[in-house]
Design a protein around this motif. Structure first.
Motif, PDB file in Angstrom:
ATOM      1  N   ALA A   1      -2.417  20.584  -7.254  1.00  0.00           N
ATOM      2  CA  ALA A   1      -3.490  21.307  -6.567  1.00  0.00           C
ATOM      3  C   ALA A   1      -3.682  20.784  -5.148  1.00  0.00           C
ATOM      4  CB  ALA A   1      -4.792  21.182  -7.360  1.00  0.00           C
ATOM      5  N   VAL A   2      -3.614  19.459  -4.981  1.00  0.00           N
ATOM      6  CA  VAL A   2      -3.744  18.874  -3.652  1.00  0.00           C
ATOM      7  C   VAL A   2      -2.622  19.349  -2.738  1.00  0.00           C
ATOM      8  CG1 VAL A   2      -3.636  16.705  -2.348  1.00  0.00           C
ATOM      9  CG2 VAL A   2      -5.022  16.846  -4.420  1.00  0.00           C
ATOM     10  N   VAL A   3      -1.405  19.331  -3.256  1.00  0.00           N
ATOM     11  CA  VAL A   3      -0.252  19.753  -2.463  1.00  0.00           C
ATOM     12  C   VAL A   3      -0.351  21.237  -2.112  1.00  0.00           C
ATOM     13  CG1 VAL A   3       2.245  20.142  -2.575  1.00  0.00           C
ATOM     14  CG2 VAL A   3       1.280  17.952  -3.306  1.00  0.00           C
ATOM     15  N   SER A   4      -0.727  22.048  -3.083  1.00  0.00           N
ATOM     16  CA  SER A   4      -0.833  23.493  -2.846  1.00  0.00           C
ATOM     17  C   SER A   4      -1.869  23.802  -1.779  1.00  0.00           C
ATOM     18  CB  SER A   4      -1.192  24.216  -4.147  1.00  0.00           C
ATOM     19  OG  SER A   4      -0.221  23.982  -5.141  1.00  0.00           O
ATOM     20  N   SER A   5      -3.035  23.165  -1.886  1.00  0.00           N
ATOM     21  CA  SER A   5      -4.085  23.441  -0.912  1.00  0.00           C
ATOM     22  C   SER A   5      -3.704  22.923   0.471  1.00  0.00           C
ATOM     23  CB  SER A   5      -5.407  22.822  -1.363  1.00  0.00           C
ATOM     24  OG  SER A   5      -5.332  21.411  -1.374  1.00  0.00           O
ATOM     25  N   TRP A   6      -3.005  21.789   0.519  1.00  0.00           N
ATOM     26  CA  TRP A   6      -2.621  21.218   1.805  1.00  0.00           C
ATOM     27  C   TRP A   6      -1.646  22.133   2.547  1.00  0.00           C
ATOM     28  CZ3 TRP A   6      -3.892  16.938   4.733  1.00  0.00           C
ATOM     29  CH2 TRP A   6      -3.035  16.644   5.803  1.00  0.00           C
ATOM     30  N   PHE A   7      -0.604  22.549   1.857  1.00  0.00           N
ATOM     31  CA  PHE A   7       0.458  23.293   2.530  1.00  0.00           C
ATOM     32  C   PHE A   7       0.151  24.785   2.697  1.00  0.00           C
ATOM     33  CE2 PHE A   7       3.242  19.715   1.047  1.00  0.00           C
ATOM     34  CZ  PHE A   7       3.610  19.291   2.312  1.00  0.00           C
ATOM     35  N   TRP A   8      -0.559  25.355   1.733  1.00  0.00           N
ATOM     36  CA  TRP A   8      -0.718  26.810   1.759  1.00  0.00           C
ATOM     37  C   TRP A   8      -2.137  27.264   2.073  1.00  0.00           C
ATOM     38  CZ3 TRP A   8       3.790  28.930   2.088  1.00  0.00           C
ATOM     39  CH2 TRP A   8       4.885  28.336   1.470  1.00  0.00           C
ATOM     40  N   ASN A   9      -3.079  26.329   2.083  1.00  0.00           N
ATOM     41  CA  ASN A   9      -4.472  26.735   2.221  1.00  0.00           C
ATOM     42  C   ASN A   9      -5.214  25.918   3.283  1.00  0.00           C
ATOM     43  OD1 ASN A   9      -6.069  28.798   0.903  1.00  0.00           O
ATOM     44  ND2 ASN A   9      -7.459  27.156   0.280  1.00  0.00           N
ATOM     45  N   ALA A  10      -4.451  25.394   4.268  1.00  0.00           N
ATOM     46  CA  ALA A  10      -5.033  24.615   5.357  1.00  0.00           C
ATOM     47  C   ALA A  10      -5.873  23.446   4.854  1.00  0.00           C
ATOM     48  CB  ALA A  10      -5.872  25.510   6.267  1.00  0.00           C
TER      49      ALA A  10
ATOM     50  N   GLY B   1       0.813  -1.208   0.000  1.00  0.00           N
ATOM     51  CA  GLY B   1       0.000   0.000   0.000  1.00  0.00           C
ATOM     52  C   GLY B   1       0.845   1.254   0.000  1.00  0.00           C
ATOM     53  N   THR B   2       1.930   1.243   0.779  1.00  0.00           N
ATOM     54  CA  THR B   2       2.834   2.395   0.819  1.00  0.00           C
ATOM     55  C   THR B   2       3.550   2.577  -0.505  1.00  0.00           C
ATOM     56  OG1 THR B   2       3.177   2.061   3.189  1.00  0.00           O
ATOM     57  CG2 THR B   2       4.785   3.421   2.034  1.00  0.00           C
ATOM     58  N   ILE B   3       3.963   1.483  -1.107  1.00  0.00           N
ATOM     59  CA  ILE B   3       4.664   1.575  -2.394  1.00  0.00           C
ATOM     60  C   ILE B   3       3.763   2.210  -3.450  1.00  0.00           C
ATOM     61  CG2 ILE B   3       5.577   0.209  -4.314  1.00  0.00           C
ATOM     62  CD1 ILE B   3       6.704  -1.735  -2.221  1.00  0.00           C
ATOM     63  N   ALA B   4       2.520   1.756  -3.532  1.00  0.00           N
ATOM     64  CA  ALA B   4       1.603   2.312  -4.538  1.00  0.00           C
ATOM     65  C   ALA B   4       1.336   3.789  -4.281  1.00  0.00           C
ATOM     66  CB  ALA B   4       0.293   1.523  -4.539  1.00  0.00           C
ATOM     67  N   ARG B   5       1.070   4.124  -3.018  1.00  0.00           N
ATOM     68  CA  ARG B   5       0.744   5.516  -2.691  1.00  0.00           C
ATOM     69  C   ARG B   5       1.911   6.452  -2.958  1.00  0.00           C
ATOM     70  NH1 ARG B   5       0.117   4.779   2.164  1.00  0.00           N
ATOM     71  NH2 ARG B   5       1.849   5.908   3.087  1.00  0.00           N
ATOM     72  N   THR B   6       3.120   6.023  -2.577  1.00  0.00           N
ATOM     73  CA  THR B   6       4.286   6.887  -2.735  1.00  0.00           C
ATOM     74  C   THR B   6       4.933   6.772  -4.111  1.00  0.00           C
ATOM     75  OG1 THR B   6       5.688   5.208  -1.690  1.00  0.00           O
ATOM     76  CG2 THR B   6       4.776   6.929  -0.272  1.00  0.00           C
ATOM     77  N   PHE B   7       4.386   5.921  -4.960  1.00  0.00           N
ATOM     78  CA  PHE B   7       4.810   5.925  -6.363  1.00  0.00           C
ATOM     79  C   PHE B   7       4.035   6.994  -7.134  1.00  0.00           C
ATOM     80  CE2 PHE B   7       4.289   4.751 -10.796  1.00  0.00           C
ATOM     81  CZ  PHE B   7       5.581   4.443 -11.192  1.00  0.00           C
ATOM     82  N   TRP B   8       2.725   7.014  -6.953  1.00  0.00           N
ATOM     83  CA  TRP B   8       1.896   7.935  -7.726  1.00  0.00           C
ATOM     84  C   TRP B   8       1.882   9.344  -7.145  1.00  0.00           C
ATOM     85  CZ3 TRP B   8       0.701   6.533 -12.398  1.00  0.00           C
ATOM     86  CH2 TRP B   8       0.545   5.180 -12.702  1.00  0.00           C
ATOM     87  N   GLY B   9       1.622   9.456  -5.857  1.00  0.00           N
ATOM     88  CA  GLY B   9       1.536  10.815  -5.334  1.00  0.00           C
ATOM     89  C   GLY B   9       1.232  10.874  -3.859  1.00  0.00           C
ATOM     90  N   SER B  10       2.283  10.922  -3.045  1.00  0.00           N
ATOM     91  CA  SER B  10       2.116  11.111  -1.609  1.00  0.00           C
ATOM     92  C   SER B  10       3.268  11.966  -1.112  1.00  0.00           C
ATOM     93  CB  SER B  10       2.085   9.763  -0.882  1.00  0.00           C
ATOM     94  OG  SER B  10       1.758   9.947   0.478  1.00  0.00           O
ATOM     95  N   PRO B  11       3.323  13.227  -1.561  1.00  0.00           N
ATOM     96  CA  PRO B  11       4.435  14.097  -1.183  1.00  0.00           C
ATOM     97  C   PRO B  11       4.367  14.482   0.288  1.00  0.00           C
ATOM     98  CG  PRO B  11       3.297  14.912  -3.148  1.00  0.00           C
ATOM     99  CD  PRO B  11       2.424  13.864  -2.509  1.00  0.00           C
ATOM    100  N   GLY B  12       5.375  15.185   0.723  1.00  0.00           N
ATOM    101  CA  GLY B  12       5.434  15.624   2.106  1.00  0.00           C
ATOM    102  C   GLY B  12       6.541  14.919   2.854  1.00  0.00           C
TER     103      GLY B  12
END
Length: 510
Positions: free
Chosen positions: A441-450, A308-319
């Motif tokens: 967009a997900v990353v931008s909203s997470w880090f800069w837009n609560a 599950g971690t491999i799939a998530r962090t392959f496609w898109g799980s930044p941070g």
């Protein structure tokens, strides 16, 4: 192709500007390792390096700004001020000395070239992010050249760089301070040269180049080691039917000998000094432990967490702690579609044109080895420490171009007509960047837009206070990327089919 490469480079720059400082995976440790080398602190044994107090202070400034952005990043210290005010190292282990120092030496040279001591620490970090973005940018050109050579399709070749946009994690990693950036470039070059050999380029210079690039890859990071058996197999298979087996075996010895002479020094050092190929930099803080009474290793738990971690962090799980995700549903859909299409279609004989099955099977070995070795290492750690650790989708990125080529083989076999192939290619050319834009967009909203979407005026103000550059510059880069992607989609839609194929060399010269 120049447009696509430039657009991909700008895409990486956009990610370098949007993700806050120290929020990319392991970025504080990577930055700290680079600063240690730049200050002449050397490269101690795995687990012996500790995060400098200066980098800890920088993280504290960043955290304070995130809590109260009113003062803004303009008040943050320069790197030199932090080093002077906070000498010495903290108690926190920096695990990066488990890797060769290659990437960090390059980082240190860049830091010195930009006079990092006089730069605000986030600008020094941004300089290294832009360096890594520059290193990863040629991956778009390599994707085009590799798919063009493997499929002989100009349309598929144009689509290949756009496919890179479908993995937001690739942009996040490639535009951060990391030792994965040179690995991405060198891994892509290995796959490109391997495909050239497999499609008939049997020249000595191609053979030697493959050995030299593979050597550079393995003395950059351990995730490059599976490339060694991969290139050995490629060299034996390449030229079958043209060169006798004995000749191909000799050529394999030449390639592997080149890799051994130029690339084995770090790994031999580890075997002699630590009696392990790669010691664990986390060993001091993740010691062996027994399972609690009544509990035992669970295969179901291990598979669930690891894969599950491999799939998530392959496609898109930044941070920094992979706390941001493009979503479990989207990740699952992308994974299932990609895996099913490749497994069902990539290894079949094409309806027309050259037989690509041998190339497909050879290319599949590279990501398969990375996946198997990562899983085996994680399983050993789980049994020894009770923790499922060391599983990351980005560890497959050295073989990313192999996956792109396999995908190109597979998707082209779905439509039966050129009109169908054109329609499918155009659809994929739109969908792939759309996934990337969604990830941004997900990353931008997470880090800069609560974590609220879409980005609001409050998020823009927050970026203006804490971002490394003025927000209008981010908008300009984003607009350039959007225009470039639109132009690329039109190019894919108008591209010709398989006619105009590359001429494949059949030279048997050694």
């Amino acid at each position: 192709m120049a447009v696509l490469t430039a657009v991909f480079g700008l895409w990486l720059v956009l990610w370098a500007l949007v993700v806050p400082a120290f929020q990319a995976p392991d970025e504080p440790a990577h930055f700290d390792a680079a600063v240690h080398v730049a200050t002449g602190s050397g490269w101690p044994a795995p687990g012996a390096l500790h995060v400098s107090n200066a980098v800890v202070a920088a993280q504290q400034e960043q955290a304070a700004g995130a809590t109260d952005p009113s003062a803004g990043s303009a008040t943050w210290s320069t790197t030199g001020e932090l080093l002077a005010a906070h000498p010495g190292d903290s108690a926190t282990v920096d695990q990066m000395t488990q890797h060769p120092p290659t990437a960090y030496v390059l980082d240190a040279l860049v830091l010195r070239a930009v006079h990092y001591g006089s730069l605000r620490w986030d600008h020094a970090l941004l300089a290294l992010r832009l360096l890594d973005a520059a290193l990863v940018t040629p991956l778009a050109l390599l994707a085009w050249a590799t798919v063009r050579r493997a499929t002989r399709s100009p349309r598929a070749a144009l689509l290949a760089p756009l496919a890179l946009f479908a993995t937001p994690q690739l942009a996040s990693i490639g535009a951060s301070v990391t030792n994965d950036a040179p690995v991405l470039l060198l891994g892509g070059a290995v796959v490109w040269l391997a495909v050239r050999l497999l499609t008939g380029d049997l020249r000595t210079r191609t053979l030697v180049a493959l050995g030299v690039v593979t050597a550079a890859l393995v003395w950059t990071k351990g995730t490059g080691l599976p490339a060694v058996p991969f290139v050995g197999l490629v060299t034996v298979v390449a030229g079958a039917g043209v060169l006798p087996l004995a000749r191909r075996l000799v050529r394999a010895v030449v390639v592997l000998g080149t890799v051994a002479v130029l690339g084995s020094w770090w790994w031999l050092h580890n075997l002699v000094t630590y009696h392990r190929l790669q010691p664990d930099g986390y060993a001091a803080i993740r010691p062996p432990a027994d399972f609690p009474p009544g509990e035992h290793p669970s295969l179901l738990h291990f598979v669930d967490v690891s894969w599950g971690t491999i799939a998530r962090t392959f496609w898109g799980s930044p941070g920094q702690r992979a706390q941001v995700s493009i979503g479990d549903l989207l990740t699952a859909v992308l994974t299932v579609v990609a895996v099913v299409v490749v497994l069902l279609l990539a290894f079949r004989r094409p309806r027309s044109g050259p037989d690509t099955r041998a190339t497909a099977w050879c290319l599949a070995l590279f990501p398969a080895l990375l996946l198997v070795l990562q899983t085996a290492s994680s399983a050993r750690a789980y049994l020894a420490t009770t923790q499922v650790a060391g599983t990351q989708g980005r560890y497959l990125f050295p073989a990313l171009l192999a996956l792109v080529v396999l995908s190109a083989f597979a998707w082209r076999r779905i439509p039966a007509t050129d009109r169908g192939r054109r329609g499918l290619a155009t659809t994929l050319a739109v969908v792939a960047p759309a996934v990337g834009v969604y990830g941004l967009a997900v990353v931008s909203s997470w880090f800069w837009n609560a974590a609220r979407a879409p980005l609001t005026a409050d998020g823009v103000v927050r970026y203006g206070a804490l971002g490394p550059v003025p927000f209008p510059l981010v908008v300009v880069v984003a607009v350039l990327v959007a225009v470039g992607v639109a132009v690329a989609v039109v190019q894919v839609a108008r591209a010709t089919g398989p006619g105009g194929a590359d001429r494949v060399q059949r030279s048997a010269r050694v």
